[in-house]
Design a protein around this motif. Structure first.
Motif, mmCIF file in Angstrom:
data_model
loop_
_atom_site.group_PDB
_atom_site.id
_atom_site.type_symbol
_atom_site.label_atom_id
_atom_site.label_comp_id
_atom_site.label_asym_id
_atom_site.label_seq_id
_atom_site.Cartn_x
_atom_site.Cartn_y
_atom_site.Cartn_z
ATOM 1 N N HIS A 48 -4.261 5.796 8.425
ATOM 2 C CA HIS A 48 -5.736 5.844 8.382
ATOM 3 C C HIS A 48 -6.152 6.927 7.378
ATOM 4 O O HIS A 48 -6.185 8.108 7.731
ATOM 5 N N ASN A 49 -6.403 6.530 6.144
ATOM 6 C CA ASN A 49 -6.803 7.506 5.121
ATOM 7 C C ASN A 49 -8.166 7.177 4.511
ATOM 8 O O ASN A 49 -8.568 7.795 3.517
ATOM 9 N N ASN A 50 -8.854 6.182 5.057
ATOM 10 C CA ASN A 50 -10.174 5.778 4.560
ATOM 11 C C ASN A 50 -10.182 5.491 3.062
ATOM 12 O O ASN A 50 -11.176 5.734 2.374
ATOM 13 N N ASP A 51 -9.070 4.985 2.574
ATOM 14 C CA ASP A 51 -8.934 4.830 1.122
ATOM 15 C C ASP A 51 -7.960 3.687 0.829
ATOM 16 O O ASP A 51 -7.029 3.449 1.610
ATOM 17 N N LEU A 52 -8.186 3.015 -0.284
ATOM 18 C CA LEU A 52 -7.186 2.055 -0.779
ATOM 19 C C LEU A 52 -6.227 2.885 -1.635
ATOM 20 O O LEU A 52 -6.208 2.814 -2.864
ATOM 21 N N ASN A 53 -5.454 3.694 -0.933
ATOM 22 C CA ASN A 53 -4.792 4.840 -1.541
ATOM 23 C C ASN A 53 -3.790 4.482 -2.642
ATOM 24 O O ASN A 53 -3.716 5.169 -3.667
ATOM 25 N N GLN A 54 -3.003 3.439 -2.420
ATOM 26 C CA GLN A 54 -1.986 3.097 -3.413
ATOM 27 C C GLN A 54 -2.642 2.802 -4.760
ATOM 28 O O GLN A 54 -2.166 3.224 -5.803
ATOM 29 N N VAL A 55 -3.764 2.102 -4.711
ATOM 30 C CA VAL A 55 -4.445 1.751 -5.961
ATOM 31 C C VAL A 55 -5.190 2.974 -6.510
ATOM 32 O O VAL A 55 -5.293 3.160 -7.727
ATOM 33 N N GLY A 73 -1.460 -0.004 6.111
ATOM 34 C CA GLY A 73 -2.587 0.798 5.647
ATOM 35 C C GLY A 73 -3.867 0.379 6.358
ATOM 36 O O GLY A 73 -3.949 -0.720 6.924
ATOM 37 N N ASP A 74 -4.872 1.280 6.306
ATOM 38 C CA ASP A 74 -6.136 0.916 6.978
ATOM 39 C C ASP A 74 -6.853 -0.215 6.242
ATOM 40 O O ASP A 74 -7.534 -1.044 6.858
ATOM 41 N N GLY A 75 -6.681 -0.293 4.909
ATOM 42 C CA GLY A 75 -7.282 -1.401 4.161
ATOM 43 C C GLY A 75 -6.678 -2.729 4.603
ATOM 44 O O GLY A 75 -7.397 -3.710 4.838
ATOM 45 N N ALA A 76 -5.374 -2.765 4.721
ATOM 46 C CA ALA A 76 -4.696 -3.995 5.141
ATOM 47 C C ALA A 76 -5.059 -4.345 6.574
ATOM 48 O O ALA A 76 -5.164 -5.511 6.949
ATOM 49 N N MET A 77 -5.271 -3.304 7.375
ATOM 50 C CA MET A 77 -5.669 -3.527 8.768
ATOM 51 C C MET A 77 -7.053 -4.182 8.803
ATOM 52 O O MET A 77 -7.287 -5.117 9.561
ATOM 53 N N GLY A 98 0.873 -1.166 0.000
ATOM 54 C CA GLY A 98 0.000 0.000 0.000
ATOM 55 C C GLY A 98 0.902 1.204 0.000
ATOM 56 O O GLY A 98 2.119 1.087 -0.230
ATOM 57 N N SER A 99 0.343 2.366 0.315
ATOM 58 C CA SER A 99 1.197 3.552 0.282
ATOM 59 C C SER A 99 2.308 3.448 1.326
ATOM 60 O O SER A 99 3.377 4.032 1.176
ATOM 61 N N ALA A 100 2.081 2.647 2.397
ATOM 62 C CA ALA A 100 3.121 2.464 3.417
ATOM 63 C C ALA A 100 4.424 1.982 2.789
ATOM 64 O O ALA A 100 5.512 2.322 3.265
ATOM 65 N N LEU A 149 5.294 -10.869 -4.182
ATOM 66 C CA LEU A 149 3.847 -11.082 -4.314
ATOM 67 C C LEU A 149 3.127 -9.767 -4.033
ATOM 68 O O LEU A 149 2.051 -9.534 -4.548
ATOM 69 N N ALA A 150 3.768 -8.921 -3.239
ATOM 70 C CA ALA A 150 3.194 -7.629 -2.863
ATOM 71 C C ALA A 150 1.762 -7.794 -2.370
ATOM 72 O O ALA A 150 0.852 -7.087 -2.782
ATOM 73 N N THR A 151 1.585 -8.754 -1.490
ATOM 74 C CA THR A 151 0.238 -8.987 -0.985
ATOM 75 C C THR A 151 -0.103 -8.031 0.151
ATOM 76 O O THR A 151 0.762 -7.684 0.964
HETATM 77 C C1 LIG Z 1 -4.408 -9.299 -1.293
HETATM 78 C C2 LIG Z 1 -4.300 -8.070 -2.137
HETATM 79 N N1 LIG Z 1 -5.421 -7.504 -2.654
HETATM 80 C C3 LIG Z 1 -5.336 -6.376 -3.408
HETATM 81 C C4 LIG Z 1 -4.113 -5.805 -3.657
HETATM 82 C C5 LIG Z 1 -4.013 -4.552 -4.490
HETATM 83 N N2 LIG Z 1 -3.627 -3.441 -3.642
HETATM 84 C C6 LIG Z 1 -2.345 -3.065 -3.485
HETATM 85 S S1 LIG Z 1 -2.161 -1.785 -2.440
HETATM 86 C C7 LIG Z 1 -3.823 -1.674 -2.195
HETATM 87 C C8 LIG Z 1 -4.397 -0.608 -1.325
HETATM 88 C C9 LIG Z 1 -4.007 -0.754 0.084
HETATM 89 O O1 LIG Z 1 -4.809 0.090 0.860
HETATM 90 P P1 LIG Z 1 -4.459 0.403 2.351
HETATM 91 O O2 LIG Z 1 -4.080 -0.830 3.053
HETATM 92 O O3 LIG Z 1 -5.550 1.201 2.930
HETATM 93 O O4 LIG Z 1 -3.134 1.276 2.213
HETATM 94 P P2 LIG Z 1 -3.012 2.747 1.575
HETATM 95 O O5 LIG Z 1 -2.451 2.576 0.202
HETATM 96 O O6 LIG Z 1 -4.346 3.384 1.608
HETATM 97 O O7 LIG Z 1 -2.042 3.445 2.474
HETATM 98 C C10 LIG Z 1 -4.496 -2.656 -2.929
HETATM 99 C C11 LIG Z 1 -5.967 -2.796 -2.947
HETATM 100 C C12 LIG Z 1 -2.973 -6.447 -3.125
HETATM 101 N N3 LIG Z 1 -1.751 -6.003 -3.337
HETATM 102 N N4 LIG Z 1 -3.102 -7.557 -2.343
#
Ligand SMILES: Cc1ncc(C[n+]2csc(CCOP(=O)(O)OP(=O)(O)O)c2C)c(N)n1
Ligand SMILES: [Mg+2]
Length: 602
Positions: A481-488, A448-452, A397-399, A421-423
């Motif tokens: 905490h950005n309420n967003d899947l920010n990297q994507v 990231g908040d999404g990963a959390m 993610g953006s982290a 794998l960048a999972t």
């Molecule tokens: C399992 C998985 N699903 C989807 C993705 C695609 N992906 C990469 S970064 C990301 C957004 C991550 O969001 P968040 O955790 O909130 O971090 P942010 O970028 O907002 O800081 C996504 C959806 C991925 N890498 N791995």
């Protein structure tokens, strides 16, 4: 007392030095789980909330412990859940053994409850070694080969044991036709000095001797060879860039270290590669060739594994060998012509100047005002406070950007992420694996908040449960905490040229600090930039796991290192058209980029 198969397996794993099995119980591993209570000084069971977490914990344990990680799951759904973590191990070359149950032999093939074709399921991820133990006599050979293969090929391997086999009396292989013996576990598998042929070393030395502007790229394969890498840099006047998985190979305070490379990398790394005339790659499989020098520069590569050499850059000499030994052999041979010396000094001075300037730019970028907190600040405030022996994990993610660019590692820091794998969702379970691999070290996860929401929240419970087992109580989870899947969101903007699509990108809001508190951990909220530093101080003094909930601005762009001013302004212009956050993005994007052009005297 007659030993059963489960008992023998656990004792054998103990002989291999396995002290923890990261797992989740279920029908088809009951025999193994039950026996764990019986084997004194055997491996202990570390229960996660989900088998994928167990696999990540085993990966984190192996990455930071430099030894085998072991995970366990029941057949059927448990086995399916392991897959993502095992793929992470496969792609980052990490030794992990998965032990998986299966329906009893009497039911096999009968479309039985939870029976799936495990060989088909694991065939790809466990291509290095995958076997089912059908009779007790098979066990030592299958298990030992699974361990030896995992360690020597740095790959995941899988042993499947049907439920009924686990409870059979153990019988060793006999000195007989169609029996296969196995020798006792030997902790040392692989490693040691492996050297390329002398003729190739001579050729490599010639290439490097002729270089006036030498660049070195190190990856995780250079770990343990930092002294030799530095000696090569000193001998040649080279600058050194680090691939993401090799970020902890060399400290960031060194003047010739240009930092990370790639889309998430630094400008001095980009310049180093663009302007060098000779490239030396040490233990890196960085897939993004466009960040390496333009084709046609002279290049030498060192890698222990011939399968992964010469495949990212058209190298002139490929040296298959261990990094430290090969570099030492190479250093003995170097003898550049005198007339190069001046050019090399000039090159080194340029690299160092670029590095100095870049750190000033980063400090200024982290200081750009944002609403409410600039995420770069979260990591840049950590750098000066980072304990010498801290382990840092970062999620996808953006982290990942801020970890790659802003975090300054010292000599003893360790860090990793899902490099290939960048999972998403690996940072918290990696951190838990790290606490078991290195219980005396503080561990920090940048998430990231999404990963959390995907994985991290539930694994906080695992951290709470086991915290008393760790000598150093500190485990800090920093949530961006950005309420967003920010990297994507940024990928959509930058690559697809599309504005943010709220229906796919926005996350349901919640308080990560309150969640942490609700499960008995410490939660700290950061809503203003000036709270960031004190939050790290408090978290790093705590006596148990802490969650820092940083309210971050999603409009701060992760601008790639090679982006020219015109590209940034064009993107900003297009974003002002239809992106719900366009104005904020434009303001923060330009303010961030402009830091590269301003003077920053320190
Ligand atoms: C399992 C998985 N699903 C989807 C993705 C695609 N992906 C990469 S970064 C990301 C957004 C991550 O969001 P968040 O955790 O909130 O971090 P942010 O970028 O907002 O800081 C996504 C959806 C991925 N890498 N791995
Ligand atoms: Mg997010």
């Amino acid at each position: 007392m007659v030993q059963n198969v489960a008992d023998h397996l656990l004792r054998r794993l103990s002989q291999w030095g396995v002290t923890e099995i990261f797992g989740y119980p279920g029908d088809s591993v009951n025999g193994l789980v039950a026996q764990m209570a019986e084997v004194e000084d055997g491996p202990r069971f570390i229960q996660s909330r989900h088998e994928e977490m167990s696999a990540f914990e085993a990966v984190g344990y192996a990455k930071f412990g430099g030894r085998l990680g072991v995970c366990m799951a029941t057949g059927g759904p448990g086995a399916v859940h392991l897959l993502n973590g095992l793929y992470d191990a496969k792609l980052d070359h990490v030794p992990v053994l998965a032990i998986v149950g299966q329906a009893s032999r009497s039911a096999m093939g009968g479309a039985y409850q939870q029976e799936i074709d495990l060989h088909s399921l694991f065939k790809d991820v466990s291509s290095a070694f995958l076997e089912t133990v059908n009779v007790p006599q098979q066990l030592p050979n299958v298990l030992d080969r699974a361990v030896r293969t995992a360690l020597s090929e740095r790959a995941p391997t899988t042993v499947i044991i049907p439920a009924d086999v686990q409870e059979l009396d153990y019988a060793p292989p006999e000195h007989a036709f169609k029996h296969v013996p196995s020798s006792a576990p030997d902790r040392v598998v692989g490693g040691g000095t492996v050297l390329p042929p002398e003729s190739e070393l001579d050729r490599a030395a010639e290439v490097i001797d002729a270089g006036e502007r030498v660049a070195i790229l190190v990856g995780q394969g250079a770990r343990g060879a930092s002294e030799e890498v530095l000696a090569l840099a000193d001998a040649t006047g080279a600058g050194i860039a680090k691939a993401l998985l090799g970020k902890d190979v060399l400290p960031d305070a060194l003047p010739q270290v240009t930092g990370s490379i790639g889309l998430l990398g630094t400008k001095p790394s980009w310049e180093l590669m663009r302007d060098c005339d000779t490239l030396v790659i040490v233990g890196s499989n960085l897939p993004y060739s466009q960040f390496l020098p333009p084709f046609g520069r002279r290049a030498v590569e060192i890698d222990i594994d011939p399968r992964y050499i010469g495949m990212r850059y058209p190298t002139e000499v490929n040296l298959v060998g261990d990094a430290a030994g090969t570099l030492r052999a190479l250093l003995e041979r170097l003898d550049p012509a005198d007339e190069l010396r001046k050019g090399r000094n000039h090159w080194r001075a340029t690299v160092e100047k670029n590095v100095r300037r870049w750190w000033e730019v980063l400090d200024a970028q982290a200081g750009v005002a944002a609403d409410p907190v600039n995420p770069m600040l979260a990591v840049s405030e950590l750098s000066p406070r980072l304990p010498d022996d801290a382990v840092v994990t970062a999620d996808s993610g953006s982290a990942t950007n801020w970890y790659a660019r802003f975090l300054r590692f010292g000599e003893d820091n360790r860090g990793s992420l899902s490099g290939t794998l960048a999972t998403m969702g690996c940072a918290v379970p990696y951190a838990i694996g790290a606490k078991f691999a290195a219980p005396t070290r503080p561990v920090i996860a940048l998430v990231g908040d999404g990963a959390m929401q995907m994985n991290g929240l539930m694994e906080l419970l695992t951290a709470r449960r086991y915290q008393d087992l760790w000598d150093d109580p500190r485990l800090v989870v920093c949530v961006l905490h950005n309420n967003d899947l920010n990297q994507v969101t940024w990928e959509l903007r930058a690559m697809a040229g599309s504005p943010k699509t709220p229906y796919s990108q926005e996350l349901p809001d919640m308080s990560y600090a309150a969640f942490a508190e609700s499960v008995g951990l410490v939660g700290i909220v950061v809503e203003r930039p000036e709270e960031m530093g004190p939050a790290w101080d408090r978290a790093l003094e705590a006596q148990g796991p802490v969650v820092i909930d940083v309210h971050c601005d999603g409009d701060v762009p992760p601008i790639p290192p090679q982006a020219e001013w015109s590209q940034v302004t064009d993107t900003v212009k297009s974003l002002l058209n239809g992106d719900p956050d366009g104005a904020g993005v434009a303001a923060r994007g330009l303010a961030t980029k402009i830091q590269e052009f301003l003077p920053h005297g320190r």
